[in-house]
Each structure stands twice: as structure tokens, then as C-alpha cells.
Design a protein around this motif. Structure first.
Motif, PDB file in Angstrom:
ATOM      1  N   LEU A  92      -0.714   3.201  10.832  1.00  0.00           N
ATOM      2  CA  LEU A  92      -0.425   2.068  11.709  1.00  0.00           C
ATOM      3  C   LEU A  92       0.888   1.420  11.310  1.00  0.00           C
ATOM      4  O   LEU A  92       1.171   1.273  10.121  1.00  0.00           O
ATOM      5  CB  LEU A  92      -1.561   1.031  11.550  1.00  0.00           C
ATOM      6  CG  LEU A  92      -1.300  -0.386  12.058  1.00  0.00           C
ATOM      7  CD1 LEU A  92      -1.236  -0.414  13.584  1.00  0.00           C
ATOM      8  CD2 LEU A  92      -2.397  -1.337  11.568  1.00  0.00           C
TER       9      LEU A  92
ATOM     10  N   THR B   7       3.270  -2.005  12.721  1.00  0.00           N
ATOM     11  CA  THR B   7       3.529  -3.058  13.716  1.00  0.00           C
ATOM     12  C   THR B   7       4.966  -3.560  13.622  1.00  0.00           C
ATOM     13  O   THR B   7       5.325  -4.498  14.322  1.00  0.00           O
ATOM     14  CB  THR B   7       2.573  -4.259  13.535  1.00  0.00           C
ATOM     15  OG1 THR B   7       2.890  -4.887  12.285  1.00  0.00           O
ATOM     16  CG2 THR B   7       1.121  -3.838  13.539  1.00  0.00           C
TER      17      THR B   7
ATOM     18  N   TYR C  15       7.301  -0.961   8.228  1.00  0.00           N
ATOM     19  CA  TYR C  15       6.117  -0.116   8.041  1.00  0.00           C
ATOM     20  C   TYR C  15       6.272   1.222   8.772  1.00  0.00           C
ATOM     21  O   TYR C  15       5.734   2.233   8.342  1.00  0.00           O
ATOM     22  CB  TYR C  15       4.853  -0.847   8.502  1.00  0.00           C
ATOM     23  CG  TYR C  15       4.360  -1.859   7.483  1.00  0.00           C
ATOM     24  CD1 TYR C  15       3.667  -1.449   6.354  1.00  0.00           C
ATOM     25  CD2 TYR C  15       4.621  -3.215   7.627  1.00  0.00           C
ATOM     26  CE1 TYR C  15       3.226  -2.358   5.404  1.00  0.00           C
ATOM     27  CE2 TYR C  15       4.192  -4.140   6.688  1.00  0.00           C
ATOM     28  CZ  TYR C  15       3.497  -3.700   5.580  1.00  0.00           C
ATOM     29  OH  TYR C  15       3.069  -4.609   4.632  1.00  0.00           O
TER      30      TYR C  15
ATOM     31  N   ASP D  85       2.030   2.307   3.671  1.00  0.00           N
ATOM     32  CA  ASP D  85       2.714   2.185   2.373  1.00  0.00           C
ATOM     33  C   ASP D  85       2.137   3.172   1.364  1.00  0.00           C
ATOM     34  O   ASP D  85       2.008   2.862   0.185  1.00  0.00           O
ATOM     35  CB  ASP D  85       2.630   0.738   1.847  1.00  0.00           C
ATOM     36  CG  ASP D  85       1.193   0.268   1.665  1.00  0.00           C
ATOM     37  OD1 ASP D  85       0.284   0.911   2.226  1.00  0.00           O
ATOM     38  OD2 ASP D  85       0.975  -0.731   0.959  1.00  0.00           O
TER      39      ASP D  85
ATOM     40  N   GLY E  51       0.449  -4.207  -2.431  1.00  0.00           N
ATOM     41  CA  GLY E  51       1.035  -5.440  -2.950  1.00  0.00           C
ATOM     42  C   GLY E  51       2.250  -5.869  -2.155  1.00  0.00           C
ATOM     43  O   GLY E  51       2.591  -5.269  -1.135  1.00  0.00           O
TER      44      GLY E  51
ATOM     45  N   LYS F 104       7.132  -3.430  -1.339  1.00  0.00           N
ATOM     46  CA  LYS F 104       6.972  -2.075  -0.809  1.00  0.00           C
ATOM     47  C   LYS F 104       8.154  -1.197  -1.241  1.00  0.00           C
ATOM     48  O   LYS F 104       9.223  -1.713  -1.568  1.00  0.00           O
ATOM     49  CB  LYS F 104       6.887  -2.136   0.717  1.00  0.00           C
ATOM     50  CG  LYS F 104       5.726  -2.992   1.232  1.00  0.00           C
ATOM     51  CD  LYS F 104       4.386  -2.543   0.689  1.00  0.00           C
ATOM     52  CE  LYS F 104       3.224  -3.345   1.260  1.00  0.00           C
ATOM     53  NZ  LYS F 104       1.983  -3.132   0.471  1.00  0.00           N
TER      54      LYS F 104
HETATM   55  N1  UDP Z   1       0.620  -3.249   8.601  1.00  0.00           N
HETATM   56  C1  UDP Z   1       1.545  -3.284   9.633  1.00  0.00           C
HETATM   57  N2  UDP Z   1       2.291  -4.403   9.803  1.00  0.00           N
HETATM   58  C2  UDP Z   1       2.206  -5.479   8.981  1.00  0.00           C
HETATM   59  C3  UDP Z   1       1.291  -5.442   7.932  1.00  0.00           C
HETATM   60  C4  UDP Z   1       0.516  -4.319   7.763  1.00  0.00           C
HETATM   61  O1  UDP Z   1       1.679  -2.329  10.379  1.00  0.00           O
HETATM   62  O2  UDP Z   1       2.945  -6.446   9.181  1.00  0.00           O
HETATM   63  C5  UDP Z   1      -0.226  -2.052   8.446  1.00  0.00           C
HETATM   64  C6  UDP Z   1       0.464  -0.960   7.623  1.00  0.00           C
HETATM   65  O3  UDP Z   1      -0.072   0.294   7.995  1.00  0.00           O
HETATM   66  C7  UDP Z   1       0.041  -1.353   6.236  1.00  0.00           C
HETATM   67  C8  UDP Z   1      -1.417  -1.755   6.470  1.00  0.00           C
HETATM   68  O4  UDP Z   1      -1.392  -2.426   7.727  1.00  0.00           O
HETATM   69  O5  UDP Z   1       0.193  -0.299   5.296  1.00  0.00           O
HETATM   70  C9  UDP Z   1      -1.996  -2.682   5.401  1.00  0.00           C
HETATM   71  O6  UDP Z   1      -1.047  -3.649   4.981  1.00  0.00           O
HETATM   72  P1  UDP Z   1      -0.375  -3.581   3.538  1.00  0.00           P
HETATM   73  O7  UDP Z   1      -0.188  -2.149   3.167  1.00  0.00           O
HETATM   74  O8  UDP Z   1       0.854  -4.447   3.544  1.00  0.00           O
HETATM   75  O9  UDP Z   1      -1.458  -4.255   2.627  1.00  0.00           O
HETATM   76  P2  UDP Z   1      -1.743  -3.939   1.059  1.00  0.00           P
HETATM   77  O10 UDP Z   1      -2.057  -2.475   0.965  1.00  0.00           O
HETATM   78  O11 UDP Z   1      -0.508  -4.303   0.303  1.00  0.00           O
HETATM   79  O12 UDP Z   1      -2.911  -4.804   0.748  1.00  0.00           O
END
Ligand code: UDP
Ligand code: MN
Length: 369
Positions: A29, A31, A35, A124, A229, A232
Motif C-alpha cells: 500500500l 498513499t 511510500y 517500508d 519506526g 524510513k
Molecule cells: N502507509 C502509507 N502512507 C502513510 C503511512 C503508511 O501508504 O502515510 C502504508 C505503507 O504501506 C506503510 C504502512 O502503511 O508501510 C504502515 O505504515 P508504517 O510502515 O509507516 O508504520 P510502521 O511500520 O513504522 O509502524
């Protein structure tokens, strides 16, 4: 007659095999463009490790058309999801729970019923060894969360698309919300009987994960790296000359993974991005960082870590172009690679294989260039 029959059987078998694989996919995903770039690197890393499954990405209209075009070169399916505009049940749920915006977009993966089974991967993440065996596991299979190990981390999970499950998830979202404000809290509320799988399928690579003896013992088996976290990979400072990431304090053990991420980015993604857009794209910050993983952001700031963004190490357009022209992976120049890549033909089994990318990084580091 006999040989004819056996040929036919072989044909049918190989067709069935293909059809079976066609109905399974890795899903991610994005947005925003930051990402989406993460997703491009992830997609290339999966292909470099010879995945046999489809790659599918869900994007929102906020992803730029130029990046969307690149996504089409790597992913079998690029699906536009616009929960805000959809007018369906997700939209109605979103009106009641506006804080769960991106979470509702992520839940859309359960509507991908053209696939019989999928593995969701955060954008990520980076694949360093083939993780296809994940598809032999049932819904919902995941890895424990390092913050609260009774929960699973929602950066990677095996799931079975189903309209019924989707509707139930929306109902839980509306009625109970998410205890952490994101998809992880919601999914852990719904899937209480989840199946635990080895950490190597979602190995958290963050400054706060410091069980180094275990990492030294088992890290070599890692298949999917998760840059969980607030910082990135695309927000780290990368030195084009040395071909390595300048890792801040507390990040040194992550250098090999960050270098791999950047090697794929420089080699296979950046050539397709208009140069003027690069600093803007790499500076995108995660809006989730303040609502999710509160413990980690607190520890991060205690360590005095920088929370500023846009660290990409650019020294003027021409100079970068020269640096890129000098980059070689194997015997092929970046321009030759670019031409092949533009034709939609990355050489995953050859020059763009993960082993070669790794060898390239090693040689750069050894030579100190
Ligand atoms: N994501 C996105 N846009 C955003 C935030 C998150 O598309 O503004 C999606 C993306 O695939 C991301 C996932 O949601 O990897 C989860 O967010 P993130 O990886 O930042 O969270 P973490 O793994 O750091 O808790
Ligand atoms: Mn993540």
C-alpha cells in the motif's frame, strides 16, 4: 499415443501450477510518493529473489502520475483505492472514524478476491531472501510485535481475501476503533487466534531493536527486513560517491540493509524518476509516526535522534548525473541498465539479482570508494 498423453498431462500440470501462482500475490500500500518509492524497492527486491507470486499495490490518488507509471513497471496490478470518494461501506465507516483513514485503505486488501491467498507487506520492507513459503500458511499468520509480543506486527501478514471478512473488519473498526490508532490495533482486536511465524519473515530493523547476540546468531536467515519506526530508508543520508548510507548513531547494525535498499533504489528506481522530483519524493514523512508505536518514538527522542527529514545527499544535478554514469553493477553501466529497465526488462536473474546487488555493495565498501 502414450507420449502424447504424457505431454498433455505435463501441459495441464504446468498450467495449473501457473494458475495457482497467479491467484496468489504480495500486496502492499502507498498513499504518497515516499511510500510508493519504498514499494518500488520492495517490489524489485522480491523479483530479485525470484518470487513466483504476483505483485499487487493499492494506491490512493495522492500518488503522482510519474510514480504511478513506474509502479506499473514492477507490479502486476496497481489498484486505485479512494476510500474518501468511494461512497461504499468503507466510506461510511470512515465518516464515523476519521482518525482511521489509512487503516481503512489497508483493509481494502481483503476485497482482492481475484486472489485466493495473499501476503500483505508494508511498503517500508525489503526482501533479502525468497519468502514464498509464507503462502503455505493460513490466515492470519504473522510475526510477534517487538513492542508487545502478545500482538502481531501488521507489517507482514498472510490473509485470505474475502468480502465477508472485509465487512466484519469494517464493523469492528466502527464499533471498537483501534487501540493504537492504526491498522495493527484493529487487526489484533479482530484476529485473536493468529498463527505465529519466525521473526525472519518480518525482521524489525530499527535503532531500538538491540538484541545483538540473537541478531548475530539468527540474522543471517532474515528474509524480509522491516524498517519500522519514524525514520524510513528513503530519509537516510546516502553518499553517492562511497555508495553507502551514512548511518546515524544507533543505526550502524542496520547499515547493510540500508545499503541494500539504496543500491536497489539507485540502480532500478531512481533512473525512472524525473531528477527535479527526487529531493521532494525522498523527504516524505510518515504521518503515522506520532500515533503509532508511541514507545518507540519516545525512545528515539531520548537517544537524541534527529527527527528532521529530507537527508538525501544531493550535490547538484550535473554532479549526480556524473556519479550515476560512473556507477557500475557488474559490467553494465547505469545508462545501459536504465535503457533495459525502461523497456521493462530488469535482469533479475543476472545483473539485478540480489546476490549481485550485494556483491556490488561489498566491493564498493571494500575499495572505500
Ligand atoms: N502507509 C502509507 N502512507 C502513510 C503511512 C503508511 O501508504 O502515510 C502504508 C505503507 O504501506 C506503510 C504502512 O502503511 O508501510 C504502515 O505504515 P508504517 O510502515 O509507516 O508504520 P510502521 O511500520 O513504522 O509502524
Ligand atoms: Mn512499516
Amino acid at each position: 499415443m502414450i507420449s502424447g498423453t504424457s505431454v498433455k498431462v505435463t501441459d495441464v500440470t504446468s498450467k495449473c501450477y501457473r494458475v495457482a501462482n497467479m491467484s496468489q500475490a504480495y500486496v502492499t500500500l502507498a498513499t504518497n510518493d515516499g511510500y510508493a518509492i519504498g514499494a518500488l524497492v520492495l517490489g524489485h527486491s522480491l523479483r530479485s529473489n525470484n518470487t513466483t507470486r504476483d505483485l499487487c499495490i493499492m494506491i490512493t490518488p495522492t500518488v503522482s502520475p510519474s510514480i504511478k507509471a513506474l509502479l506499473h513497471g514492477v507490479f502486476n496490478k496497481v489498484i486505485s483505492v479512494d476510500v474518501l470518494d468511494s461512497g461504499d461501506s468503507a466510506h461510511l465507516s470512515l465518516l464515523k472514524r476519521p482518525e482511521l483513514g489509512i487503516t481503512f485503505t489497508k483493509l481494502h486488501c481483503w476485497t482482492l478476491t481475484e486472489y485466493s491467498k495473499c501476503v500483505f507487506l508494508d511498503a517500508d520492507m525489503l526482501c533479502v531472501q525468497n519468502p514464498d513459503e509464507l503462502f503455505s500458511h493460513p490466515e492470519l499468520t504473522a510475526v510477534t510485535d517487538i513492542g508487545w509480543p502478545d500482538c502481531f506486527n501488521s507489517g507482514m501478514f498472510v490473509f485470505v481475501p474475502s468480502r465477508d471478512t472485509y465487512a466484519k473488519l469494517l464493523r469492528v473498526a466502527e464499533e471498537k476503533g483501534s487501540f493504537d490508532g492504526g491498522d495493527q490495533g484493529l487487526l489484533n482486536t479482530y484476529f485473536t487466534d493468529w498463527h505465529r511465524i519466525s521473526f525472519v519473515f518480518n525482521m524489525v530493523a530499527s535503532a531500538t531493536y538491540t538484541y545483538l547476540p540473537a541478531y548475530k546468531q539468527f540474522g543471517v536467515n532474515a528474509k524480509l527486513i522491516h524498517f519500522l519506526g519514524s525514520m524510513k530508508p528513503w530519509q537516510h543520508r546516502y553518499d553517492v560517491t562511497s555508495g553507502s548510507v551514512q548511518t546515524p548513531a544507533g543505526y550502524h547494525h542496520l547499515a547493510p540493509y540500508l545499503n541494500s535498499w539504496w543500491a536497489i533504489y539507485i540502480r532500478l528506481v531512481q533512473p525512472g524518476i524525473p531528477e527535479m522530483d527526487i529531493p521532494r519524493l525522498l523527504a516524505v514523512k510518515s504521518p503515522l509516526e506520532d500515533t503509532k508505536k508511541m514507545d518507540i518514538s519516545a525512545i528515539d527522542s531520548n537517544e537524541g535522534r534527529s527527527h528532521s527529514y529530507g537527508h538525501y545527499y544531493l550535490r547538484g544535478g550535473n554532479e549526480v548525473a556524473q556519479q550515476l554514469a560512473g556507477l557500475h553493477l557488474g559490467q553494465e553501466s547505469i545508462q545501459e541498465g536504465l535503457a533495459r529497465w525502461e523497456r521493462g526488462e530488469p535482469d533479475y536473474l543476472g545483473r539485478d539479482s540480489f546476490a549481485n546487488i550485494q556483491a556490488y555493495i561489498d566491493s564498493k565498501l571494500k575499495s572505500g570508494k
